[in-house]
Structure formats: C-alpha cells, structure tokens
Write a protein that holds these residues in place. Sequence first.
Motif, PDB file in Angstrom:
ATOM      1  N   VAL B 338      16.392 101.596 -36.888  1.00 40.70           N
ATOM      2  CA  VAL B 338      15.491 102.609 -37.474  1.00 40.70           C
ATOM      3  C   VAL B 338      16.244 103.654 -38.286  1.00 40.70           C
ATOM      4  CG1 VAL B 338      13.710 102.292 -35.708  1.00 40.70           C
ATOM      5  CG2 VAL B 338      15.387 104.128 -35.431  1.00 40.70           C
ATOM      6  N   LEU B 339      17.565 103.734 -38.106  1.00 39.37           N
ATOM      7  CA  LEU B 339      18.354 104.680 -38.904  1.00 39.37           C
ATOM      8  C   LEU B 339      18.998 104.019 -40.119  1.00 39.37           C
ATOM      9  CD1 LEU B 339      20.123 106.878 -36.179  1.00 39.37           C
ATOM     10  CD2 LEU B 339      18.172 107.474 -37.610  1.00 39.37           C
ATOM     11  N   ARG B 340      18.845 102.685 -40.248  1.00 41.38           N
ATOM     12  CA  ARG B 340      19.472 102.007 -41.384  1.00 41.38           C
ATOM     13  C   ARG B 340      18.878 102.492 -42.695  1.00 41.38           C
ATOM     14  NH1 ARG B 340      19.502  95.640 -40.432  1.00 41.38           N
ATOM     15  NH2 ARG B 340      19.863  95.678 -42.674  1.00 41.38           N
ATOM     16  N   SER B 341      19.737 102.508 -43.705  1.00 42.49           N
ATOM     17  CA  SER B 341      19.242 102.995 -44.993  1.00 42.49           C
ATOM     18  C   SER B 341      18.112 102.086 -45.453  1.00 42.49           C
ATOM     19  CB  SER B 341      20.371 103.031 -46.024  1.00 42.49           C
ATOM     20  OG  SER B 341      20.787 101.730 -46.305  1.00 42.49           O
ATOM     21  N   GLY B 342      17.056 102.661 -45.961  1.00 45.62           N
ATOM     22  CA  GLY B 342      15.893 101.883 -46.370  1.00 45.62           C
ATOM     23  C   GLY B 342      14.802 101.888 -45.316  1.00 45.62           C
ATOM     24  N   PHE B 343      15.169 102.114 -44.055  1.00 42.43           N
ATOM     25  CA  PHE B 343      14.162 102.127 -42.996  1.00 42.43           C
ATOM     26  C   PHE B 343      13.925 103.524 -42.423  1.00 42.43           C
ATOM     27  CE2 PHE B 343      16.216  97.908 -42.729  1.00 42.43           C
ATOM     28  CZ  PHE B 343      15.124  97.133 -43.102  1.00 42.43           C
ATOM     29  N   GLN B 344      14.821 104.458 -42.746  1.00 38.38           N
ATOM     30  CA  GLN B 344      14.767 105.777 -42.109  1.00 38.38           C
ATOM     31  C   GLN B 344      13.432 106.478 -42.279  1.00 38.38           C
ATOM     32  OE1 GLN B 344      17.397 109.075 -42.446  1.00 38.38           O
ATOM     33  NE2 GLN B 344      19.157 107.848 -41.844  1.00 38.38           N
ATOM     34  N   ASP B 345      12.906 106.485 -43.531  1.00 38.41           N
ATOM     35  CA  ASP B 345      11.637 107.176 -43.762  1.00 38.41           C
ATOM     36  C   ASP B 345      10.498 106.493 -43.032  1.00 38.41           C
ATOM     37  OD1 ASP B 345      12.756 109.130 -45.190  1.00 38.41           O
ATOM     38  OD2 ASP B 345      12.215 108.351 -47.171  1.00 38.41           O
ATOM     39  N   GLN B 346      10.568 105.167 -43.025  1.00 35.21           N
ATOM     40  CA  GLN B 346       9.505 104.374 -42.427  1.00 35.21           C
ATOM     41  C   GLN B 346       9.388 104.636 -40.919  1.00 35.21           C
ATOM     42  OE1 GLN B 346      10.199 100.222 -43.062  1.00 35.21           O
ATOM     43  NE2 GLN B 346       8.432  99.583 -41.836  1.00 35.21           N
ATOM     44  N   PHE B 347      10.519 104.787 -40.263  1.00 40.57           N
ATOM     45  CA  PHE B 347      10.471 104.936 -38.819  1.00 40.57           C
ATOM     46  C   PHE B 347      10.849 106.348 -38.341  1.00 40.57           C
ATOM     47  CE2 PHE B 347      11.229 100.331 -39.303  1.00 40.57           C
ATOM     48  CZ  PHE B 347      10.131  99.859 -38.601  1.00 40.57           C
ATOM     49  N   TYR B 348      12.095 106.749 -38.599  1.00 46.45           N
ATOM     50  CA  TYR B 348      12.608 107.959 -37.978  1.00 46.45           C
ATOM     51  C   TYR B 348      11.907 109.214 -38.498  1.00 46.45           C
ATOM     52  CZ  TYR B 348      16.097 111.179 -36.055  1.00 46.45           C
ATOM     53  OH  TYR B 348      16.728 112.180 -35.375  1.00 46.45           O
ATOM     54  N   THR B 349      11.823 109.356 -39.831  1.00 44.55           N
ATOM     55  CA  THR B 349      11.166 110.538 -40.378  1.00 44.55           C
ATOM     56  C   THR B 349       9.687 110.543 -40.019  1.00 44.55           C
ATOM     57  OG1 THR B 349      12.720 110.360 -42.202  1.00 44.55           O
ATOM     58  CG2 THR B 349      10.939 111.933 -42.466  1.00 44.55           C
ATOM     59  N   LYS B 350       9.085 109.353 -40.047  1.00 46.53           N
ATOM     60  CA  LYS B 350       7.679 109.244 -39.645  1.00 46.53           C
ATOM     61  C   LYS B 350       7.505 109.739 -38.206  1.00 46.53           C
ATOM     62  CE  LYS B 350       3.399 107.796 -40.086  1.00 46.53           C
ATOM     63  NZ  LYS B 350       2.486 108.163 -41.175  1.00 46.53           N
ATOM     64  N   ALA B 351       8.385 109.289 -37.316  1.00 47.91           N
ATOM     65  CA  ALA B 351       8.276 109.668 -35.900  1.00 47.91           C
ATOM     66  C   ALA B 351       8.431 111.185 -35.728  1.00 47.91           C
ATOM     67  CB  ALA B 351       9.325 108.933 -35.076  1.00 47.91           C
ATOM     68  N   GLN B 352       9.308 111.780 -36.535  1.00 50.04           N
ATOM     69  CA  GLN B 352       9.496 113.231 -36.420  1.00 50.04           C
ATOM     70  C   GLN B 352       8.268 113.992 -36.918  1.00 50.04           C
ATOM     71  OE1 GLN B 352      13.300 113.623 -38.481  1.00 50.04           O
ATOM     72  NE2 GLN B 352      14.249 114.107 -36.529  1.00 50.04           N
ATOM     73  N   LYS B 353       7.565 113.402 -37.869  1.00 52.72           N
ATOM     74  CA  LYS B 353       6.316 114.032 -38.332  1.00 52.72           C
ATOM     75  C   LYS B 353       5.215 113.844 -37.288  1.00 52.72           C
ATOM     76  CE  LYS B 353       7.206 113.891 -43.269  1.00 52.72           C
ATOM     77  NZ  LYS B 353       6.827 113.293 -44.561  1.00 52.72           N
ATOM     78  N   VAL B 354       5.195 112.673 -36.671  1.00 52.02           N
ATOM     79  CA  VAL B 354       4.233 112.448 -35.584  1.00 52.02           C
ATOM     80  C   VAL B 354       4.518 113.437 -34.444  1.00 52.02           C
ATOM     81  CG1 VAL B 354       3.413 110.782 -33.853  1.00 52.02           C
ATOM     82  CG2 VAL B 354       3.870 110.033 -36.193  1.00 52.02           C
ATOM     83  N   ARG B 355       5.790 113.724 -34.252  1.00 51.29           N
ATOM     84  CA  ARG B 355       6.185 114.703 -33.237  1.00 51.29           C
ATOM     85  C   ARG B 355       5.556 116.063 -33.543  1.00 51.29           C
ATOM     86  NH1 ARG B 355      12.484 115.946 -31.302  1.00 51.29           N
ATOM     87  NH2 ARG B 355      11.874 117.207 -29.508  1.00 51.29           N
ATOM     88  N   THR B 356       5.558 116.424 -34.803  1.00 52.40           N
ATOM     89  CA  THR B 356       4.915 117.676 -35.214  1.00 52.40           C
ATOM     90  C   THR B 356       3.425 117.643 -34.889  1.00 52.40           C
ATOM     91  OG1 THR B 356       6.495 117.781 -37.037  1.00 52.40           O
ATOM     92  CG2 THR B 356       4.582 119.250 -37.175  1.00 52.40           C
ATOM     93  N   LEU B 357       2.783 116.508 -35.202  1.00 56.43           N
ATOM     94  CA  LEU B 357       1.345 116.361 -34.920  1.00 56.43           C
ATOM     95  C   LEU B 357       1.049 116.495 -33.428  1.00 56.43           C
ATOM     96  CD1 LEU B 357      -0.205 113.328 -36.862  1.00 56.43           C
ATOM     97  CD2 LEU B 357      -0.888 115.725 -36.984  1.00 56.43           C
ATOM     98  N   ILE B 358       1.913 115.875 -32.613  1.00 57.21           N
ATOM     99  CA  ILE B 358       1.701 115.898 -31.163  1.00 57.21           C
ATOM    100  C   ILE B 358       1.832 117.332 -30.637  1.00 57.21           C
ATOM    101  CG2 ILE B 358       2.736 115.154 -28.963  1.00 57.21           C
ATOM    102  CD1 ILE B 358       3.330 112.443 -30.478  1.00 57.21           C
ATOM    103  N   SER B 359       2.827 118.064 -31.134  1.00 61.42           N
ATOM    104  CA  SER B 359       2.980 119.468 -30.728  1.00 61.42           C
ATOM    105  C   SER B 359       1.743 120.275 -31.122  1.00 61.42           C
ATOM    106  CB  SER B 359       4.205 120.103 -31.385  1.00 61.42           C
ATOM    107  OG  SER B 359       5.371 119.519 -30.893  1.00 61.42           O
ATOM    108  N   ASN B 360       1.236 120.022 -32.334  1.00 62.36           N
ATOM    109  CA  ASN B 360       0.043 120.751 -32.789  1.00 62.36           C
ATOM    110  C   ASN B 360      -1.157 120.425 -31.902  1.00 62.36           C
ATOM    111  OD1 ASN B 360       1.670 121.636 -34.835  1.00 62.36           O
ATOM    112  ND2 ASN B 360       0.751 120.359 -36.438  1.00 62.36           N
ATOM    113  N   ASP B 361      -1.277 119.145 -31.561  1.00 62.68           N
ATOM    114  CA  ASP B 361      -2.363 118.682 -30.690  1.00 62.68           C
ATOM    115  C   ASP B 361      -2.321 119.384 -29.335  1.00 62.68           C
ATOM    116  OD1 ASP B 361      -4.163 116.894 -31.625  1.00 62.68           O
ATOM    117  OD2 ASP B 361      -3.421 115.192 -30.461  1.00 62.68           O
ATOM    118  N   LEU B 362      -1.122 119.449 -28.802  1.00 63.33           N
ATOM    119  CA  LEU B 362      -0.937 120.063 -27.486  1.00 63.33           C
ATOM    120  C   LEU B 362      -1.247 121.558 -27.562  1.00 63.33           C
ATOM    121  CD1 LEU B 362      -0.131 118.762 -24.844  1.00 63.33           C
ATOM    122  CD2 LEU B 362       2.241 119.385 -25.284  1.00 63.33           C
TER     123      LEU B 362
END
Lengths: 92, 463
Positions: B338-362
């Motif tokens: 998930v940290l490989r170049s080309g996949f980072q935005d798809q997985f890692y950055t996406k997950a960190q944005k979902v993390r923001t959503l989850i905090s907002n939800d909570l």
Amino acid sequence: MDIGELETTAALAQIDLGEGDLARLGDAVSQMLAYFEKMNALDTEGLQPTTHALVKDNRVRPDIVEPSALADDLVDRAPEREDRFFVIPNVL
Amino acid sequence: MSDAPSPWKSFQAKKEAYLAYARPWEKKVGSFLTFRPEAPSSAGSGPSGARPLEGLPFGVKDNIAVRDFPLTCGSKMLADLVSPYDATVVARAKAAGASVIGKTNLDEFGMGSSTENSALGKTSNPWDQSRVAGGSSGGSAAAVAAGLVPFAFGTDTGGSVRQPAGFCGVYGFKPTYGVLSRYGLTAYASSLETPGILAKDLGLVKTVFDAVKGRDPHDQTSLDPESQPVRPVKTIAVLADLADLDPGVKAVYEQTLVHLKALGYTLVPVTLPTLEYAVPAYYTIATAEASANLARFNGIRYGHRPVYAENPEHLVRQSRTAGFGNEVKTRIMLGTYVLRSGFQDQFYTKAQKVRTLISNDLQKVFDQADLLLTPTFPVPAFVHGDKTMTEFQQKLADKFTVTANLAGVPALSFPAGLAGGLPVGMQFTAPAFCEARLFEAAAAFATRVPVADCPGTSLDWSK
C-alpha cells in the motif's frame, strides 16, 4: 495480486518467499487488498488526511547534550562483539 | 472507588504461599513468557506518600521494555534480546512502588487477536483452557484473570488490550493517544498504539493510570492530559443498527442496556455510518506503519541472524525470512504494497482521509451523548485453532475497537456478564481526555453486575 507483483513487494520488504509462501501469503494479501477497496465507496473529496489523531504540530526541544548511561549496556547486548563493535555474520 | 486491593500488599511476605498457588495455575494458563515471582522486589524507592502502588507485583506484555528482562515481542526474531532499560510506564509504576514479576505472552509484535501468533508460547483462557485468551495482550489478560498479578500492562493498537480483557473477564483500558508514553514500546503502528492497563479492580486501573500518565521527554507525541470539566455522565449512545453478534454476546449486550437504564442513564440511539470502513482504514494504516517500523529488524545489530550470508542483502533477507512468523510477514507485505509508488493515494492516503471521516462521525456521536456503548468483540473467546474464526474473520471482528485508535480517543472494556460460562466484555468509548467518564459509568455498572472471579482463582495465599 499476481505472482509478479507479489515477488516485487516481497523484494521491497526484504523477505524471501518459498513456493508455499507464495500461495498462502498471496491469498491472504489479495483478500485484504480486495477488502481495502471497500473504502472507495466513501466520498472523501476535500477532506484532509489524518496522520495523528491528536498531535497537530511538530514539537521541538532545546538542542542540548544530555548524559545517557545506556551506551555500554546497548553494546553489551550485541549477539557478538569485539571491543565496542558489533560483529556481524560472515558475508562472503 | 477502592484503593489498590489490599491482599496484594502482602505479596512479598507471603511469597511461598503465592508460589504454591501460582506455579500450577500458570502451568495451565501459560500467561508468561518470563515468570520471576521469586525475585526480590524491583520497586523504586521514594517517600511512601508518593507510592500508591506500594508492594504490588505486576506483569508487562513482552513488547514493552523492562530492564534485565527479555523483550521478545513473541517473535523468534528477538528471542534472545534482553532489554537494557525500562519503558516509561514501567519506570513510573516501579517508582510508585510496584515490582515486575514477569513478561506476558502476546501475538508476535502485537499482531493478532488470539495470542496464537506467538512464536514462543501458548496461552489459554483461564475460564476454559480449551479456548484462547484473546490478543494481542492475551498473556496480560490471562495473568490478571487467573489472579497471578493484580494488574498488567498491555499495548492497544486496534483493540489489543480491550479484546483479551473482554475474553478473560477483566477491565481493559486504552487511554487517549499520547497520555501514556510509548517510550520503550516496540513500535508496530506508531500513530495508533498506546500502552494500556488491565486489572480486575477498576479502582486499581485508575490508580495505575494516574501513577504513569503524562508527558515524557522521551516521547515527542506524549501529552499531558487536558483537564475536562467534570460533570456526571447522563447520556450513553448506543448503535441503532448492531448486526452480526454472537447470540451470547447479544444477550449480554441487551442485559447491559437494561442495567444502564436502571442506573438512570438515558440511552441515545445513534448511527456510525463509517463503522464498516473502520477496519479497512485501520489495517491499511497499521500495516503501512508496520512495514516501516519493522524494517529495522535486519539481523545486523540485534535479532535473529544467519551464520553466514553471501552478501549484505542476503543477510538481511535471511534474518527476516527466518525470524518473522506468517502473520507478521502478511502484514509487512500488505504495508509495503500500500506504500508502493502508484498505490499510495489509492490506499494509504485514502485510509487517512477515511480516518478523518471516522473522527468526525464519532464527534457527532459525542455531540449527542457523553459516552458510546458497544460490545468489545462480536464473539466470546473461541477455541484454540478454531477454523471458523480465520485470521481474516478475526480482523473483521475488530470493528468495535479500532475506531477508538483511529480517533485517538479513550475506551474501556468492562466485564458485563457471562454467556455459556464465558465472560463477555462491553466497551465504553469517550471523547479525548474524558477518561473520567469511562471510570464513572463502569463503576456504576459494577454496582449492578459485580466482576465475576474465574473458577480456580483465589487470594487465599495472602491470608
């Protein structure tokens, strides 16, 4: 994930995969990646990524030398040492 | 809340009787990888007024450093490593008068929910030894439940303190991220993990927390607890759409709602629309951080190493291939991918944005209620080697616990009753720095459902 991708990833992770590992790890990794795709259903447009939940700023400390008594203990715990050097296995 | 339970104060004086009780019990449970109850106290010295843990023995998960004890992380990689220093939480507990008597078993590097991923020992649930103790802090939970120590430290990255506490019928407390220093923890997923406290006595959880919390110069992410206005807990949020619970867990959950209502709390139905995305976001972030953190294990200075190698790269690969177990390799591979170049935005950055959503939800939940109640885990302790609970299904089942780690907020698993003779844990989650609410509501609950002792557990040795 196909075998080629798996082998490239293993090489980057510095892990050797045998025949059995390729099948087993390949399945486990592919299953999780497919599951990660689930996140694409969420609209995250415009949101900032969270790297740390509560730590917002970098923190700095004064650049001063503080004594630490750990160095000798750390060297003592080397698997093998010569004076104050770590001895590594023979690399031929 | 009570002070530290008094029977344990006689631990040093009654050691013979303790050993006669503890040795055979520990043989059945296998909670420790290193067990040294006969050693003299390692407590620090100081004025007794500042020693709230005076005389108490305790256990420490074997991924937390204790001076002159092994620090194996349950891995062949570190089987021979002995720590030269104390983690901050350990140093502070010692300074408060407590003494380490052993290092507890865990899933390798904290990766798992059963302690079956330990390369170095088997831990069983004291309530039923055909079952697992949970994980990854399974040894700590089992040792506390079996009455071998009054409290133990674990680490909680995605529920690793709370889930085994639930399986073993004890309290498992994960504080606000940063309030307990991570100095001396073997890093797995740095932005998610924290030390946690397990005990059968809720008052003792709080006493230990107060003794070890606060900012630490050795951990630049550590924080002093922010003082929050103290007001009584009145409202508790409950999920309107709880699905996929084991019938026994469901029954205990429904009973818990009845008790909380009887205690005068107002239950507020809420939804957490992002809950089903918490587990994929968690595992994306956790494995990414793990692949970076575990890159340090290369057999050069410490850790498993081959006798010889053809070249330096070969040395590193041989060390890691032989030193790590399967689950650790799976997670390193995932994280690397998930940290490989080309996949980072798809997985890692996406997950960190979902993390923001989850905090907002909570946050929306905490706008409506003082606490959130959920089960800790959807099933009670499963049997050793259970094929119906695959590694993948164990991960899916982390959904109630990972949310608190993603949002950095505190949570407490408390013993809520039994289902088919097995303990079931429920979990309160609170806003950041509102640990007091967790303790208050759990103490109230215990007035209606006292913590059950596991059969075979006894403090008779202390008399």
